[in-house]
Design a protein around this motif. Structure first.
Motif, short mmCIF file in Angstrom:
data_model
loop_
_atom_site.label_atom_id
_atom_site.label_comp_id
_atom_site.label_asym_id
_atom_site.label_seq_id
_atom_site.Cartn_x
_atom_site.Cartn_y
_atom_site.Cartn_z
N LEU A 116 -2.11 8.26 13.10
CA LEU A 116 -1.14 7.31 13.63
C LEU A 116 -1.53 5.87 13.27
CD1 LEU A 116 1.43 7.10 15.25
CD2 LEU A 116 0.07 6.93 17.33
N THR A 117 -2.82 5.59 13.23
CA THR A 117 -3.28 4.25 12.85
C THR A 117 -2.89 3.94 11.40
OG1 THR A 117 -5.13 4.40 14.38
CG2 THR A 117 -5.30 2.76 12.64
N VAL A 118 -3.07 4.91 10.52
CA VAL A 118 -2.65 4.73 9.12
C VAL A 118 -1.15 4.49 9.05
CG1 VAL A 118 -2.47 5.87 6.88
CG2 VAL A 118 -4.56 6.12 8.23
N LEU A 119 -0.39 5.25 9.83
CA LEU A 119 1.07 5.11 9.83
C LEU A 119 1.49 3.73 10.33
CD1 LEU A 119 3.74 6.59 9.30
CD2 LEU A 119 3.69 7.35 11.69
N VAL A 120 0.85 3.28 11.42
CA VAL A 120 1.17 1.95 11.97
C VAL A 120 0.82 0.86 10.96
CG1 VAL A 120 0.47 0.27 13.72
CG2 VAL A 120 0.98 2.63 14.38
N ALA A 121 -0.32 1.01 10.29
CA ALA A 121 -0.72 0.01 9.28
C ALA A 121 0.31 -0.05 8.15
CB ALA A 121 -2.10 0.35 8.73
N ALA A 122 0.74 1.12 7.67
CA ALA A 122 1.68 1.17 6.55
C ALA A 122 3.06 0.63 6.95
CB ALA A 122 1.81 2.60 6.03
N ILE A 123 3.56 1.08 8.10
CA ILE A 123 4.88 0.62 8.55
C ILE A 123 4.84 -0.87 8.88
CG2 ILE A 123 6.59 0.81 10.40
CD1 ILE A 123 5.95 3.78 10.56
N GLY A 124 3.77 -1.31 9.53
CA GLY A 124 3.65 -2.72 9.87
C GLY A 124 3.61 -3.61 8.64
N ALA A 125 2.85 -3.19 7.63
CA ALA A 125 2.77 -3.99 6.39
C ALA A 125 4.13 -4.04 5.69
CB ALA A 125 1.71 -3.39 5.47
N TRP A 126 4.82 -2.90 5.65
CA TRP A 126 6.15 -2.86 5.02
C TRP A 126 7.13 -3.74 5.78
CZ3 TRP A 126 10.80 -1.06 7.06
CH2 TRP A 126 11.86 -1.00 6.15
N ALA A 127 7.14 -3.60 7.12
CA ALA A 127 8.09 -4.37 7.93
C ALA A 127 7.78 -5.86 7.87
CB ALA A 127 8.06 -3.88 9.37
N GLY A 128 6.49 -6.22 7.94
CA GLY A 128 6.12 -7.62 7.89
C GLY A 128 6.52 -8.28 6.58
N THR A 129 6.36 -7.54 5.48
CA THR A 129 6.76 -8.07 4.18
C THR A 129 8.26 -8.14 4.05
OG1 THR A 129 4.76 -7.09 3.22
CG2 THR A 129 6.49 -7.76 1.69
N ARG A 130 8.95 -7.09 4.52
CA ARG A 130 10.41 -7.04 4.42
C ARG A 130 11.07 -8.13 5.27
NH1 ARG A 130 13.75 -2.67 2.98
NH2 ARG A 130 15.83 -3.54 2.56
N LEU A 131 10.49 -8.40 6.42
CA LEU A 131 11.04 -9.43 7.32
C LEU A 131 10.60 -10.83 6.94
CD1 LEU A 131 10.57 -7.59 10.74
CD2 LEU A 131 12.72 -7.93 9.48
N ARG A 132 9.81 -10.92 5.88
CA ARG A 132 9.33 -12.22 5.38
C ARG A 132 8.53 -12.98 6.44
NH1 ARG A 132 11.61 -13.30 0.49
NH2 ARG A 132 13.50 -12.12 -0.06
N LEU A 133 7.73 -12.26 7.21
CA LEU A 133 6.83 -12.93 8.14
C LEU A 133 5.76 -13.69 7.36
CD1 LEU A 133 6.16 -10.12 10.79
CD2 LEU A 133 7.69 -12.07 11.01
N PRO A 134 5.22 -14.77 7.90
CA PRO A 134 4.09 -15.44 7.24
C PRO A 134 2.93 -14.46 7.11
CG PRO A 134 4.97 -16.79 9.03
CD PRO A 134 5.62 -15.45 9.14
N ALA A 135 2.40 -14.29 5.88
CA ALA A 135 1.34 -13.31 5.63
C ALA A 135 1.75 -11.96 6.23
CB ALA A 135 0.01 -13.78 6.19
N GLY A 136 2.94 -11.49 5.87
CA GLY A 136 3.54 -10.32 6.51
C GLY A 136 2.71 -9.05 6.43
N ALA A 137 2.01 -8.84 5.31
CA ALA A 137 1.19 -7.63 5.18
C ALA A 137 0.05 -7.61 6.18
CB ALA A 137 0.64 -7.52 3.76
N LEU A 138 -0.36 -8.77 6.67
CA LEU A 138 -1.41 -8.85 7.69
C LEU A 138 -0.80 -8.92 9.09
CD1 LEU A 138 -4.48 -9.30 8.31
CD2 LEU A 138 -3.99 -11.74 8.22
N MET A 139 0.23 -9.75 9.26
CA MET A 139 0.80 -9.95 10.58
C MET A 139 1.59 -8.74 11.07
SD MET A 139 -0.10 -12.82 11.83
CE MET A 139 1.10 -13.00 13.13
#
Length: 272
Positions: A116-139
């Protein structure tokens, strides 16, 4: 305790950010650094995050690494001395949850948490980048992981060795960027970095004193809670010294969030 004293805690966290930015501005003028490198290099915490952001945001990751890890070293040494000679008397060491609840590494109950941690990391990085968050892959993973933990949906954990492997990859990446010229420049810059970092640590100790005066938190806990970084080392020292470790980590995590957001926003603003 933080909820009851939210104003002084937020003022201390904000003061730490302002002090670090002032240090970066002074260092940029004295040592001739560009603004992005100075800002990301002096922000107090999330050293690996600042390092990961520096390349995409146009800062020099080699100098950011020099400044960030000099700060970590000074923080760890000074906090160790304070914890050693300022240990709380009569305190009880606080125990913190560091593994999936009720599970040990290799047990059948641990693997769902790892997956689940791997899944959260992958989904979070994708969503952060897609939503154009500042440093989205990290945030993205950072925000998603905290929300899931706070809602009690799951407890996230990495298998032993995974964080160390990530640090190894990041360290090798930055190390390979150095050449003879950059090493020489880092050497010339180091005295300025060390002096500014020491000044920042002393100023943050002053903020710890202010926090003690305003809230009644004991001095050792306040000092460890307001150090500009070194959160993992500070947590260990809080556990061993009798300080209030959960409170130290709560304030440190608040600072960490503020630093990551400030770093990404500053990097984008300075890139315009």
């Amino acid at each position: 305790l933080i909820a009851a004293n939210w104003l002084p805690v937020c003022l201390v966290v904000g003061g730490t950010l302002l002090l670090s930015l002032a240090t970066g501005l002074l260092l940029a003028r004295v040592a001739g650094l560009d603004g992005k490198t100075a800002a990301l290099g002096t922000l107090p915490g999330a050293a690996s995050g600042m390092l990961a952001m520096s390349g995409p945001l146009g800062a020099d990751p080699r100098l950011v690494a020099l400044m960030q890890y000099t700060r970590v070293l000074v923080v760890v040494v000074s906090a160790a001395l304070v914890a050693r000679y300022g240990s709380a008397t009569g305190g009880t060491a606080q125990q913190l949850q560091t593994t999936p609840q009720g599970a040990a590494f290799g047990s059948p109950d641990a693997w769902p948490a790892y997956g689940l941690t791997v899944l959260v990391a992958a989904i979070g990085a994708w969503a952060g980048t897609r939503l154009r968050l500042p440093a989205g892959a990290l945030m993205g993973p950072l925000i998603l992981g905290v929300v899931l933990e706070e809602l009690g949906v799951t407890h996230l954990a990495w298998p032993p060795g995974v964080p160390q492997a990530a640090y190894l990859v990041l360290g090798v990446y930055v190390g390979l960027l150095f050449d003879r010229d950059s090493i020489g420049r880092a050497g010339r810059l180091f005295p300025f970095v060390l002096a500014s970092t020491t000044g920042l640590v002393v100023a943050c100790a002053g903020l710890g004193w202010v926090l003690t005066a305003l809230t009644g938190i004991d001095g050792l806990t306040a000092y460890l809670a307001t150090t500009p970084g070194g959160i993992d080392s500070v947590a260990i020292m809080a556990l061993g010294s009798g300080a209030d470790a959960p409170l130290v980590l709560a304030i440190q995590m608040l600072r960490l969030f503020a630093v990551v957001i400030a770093g990404s926003l500053l990097g984008q603003w300075l890139s315009q």
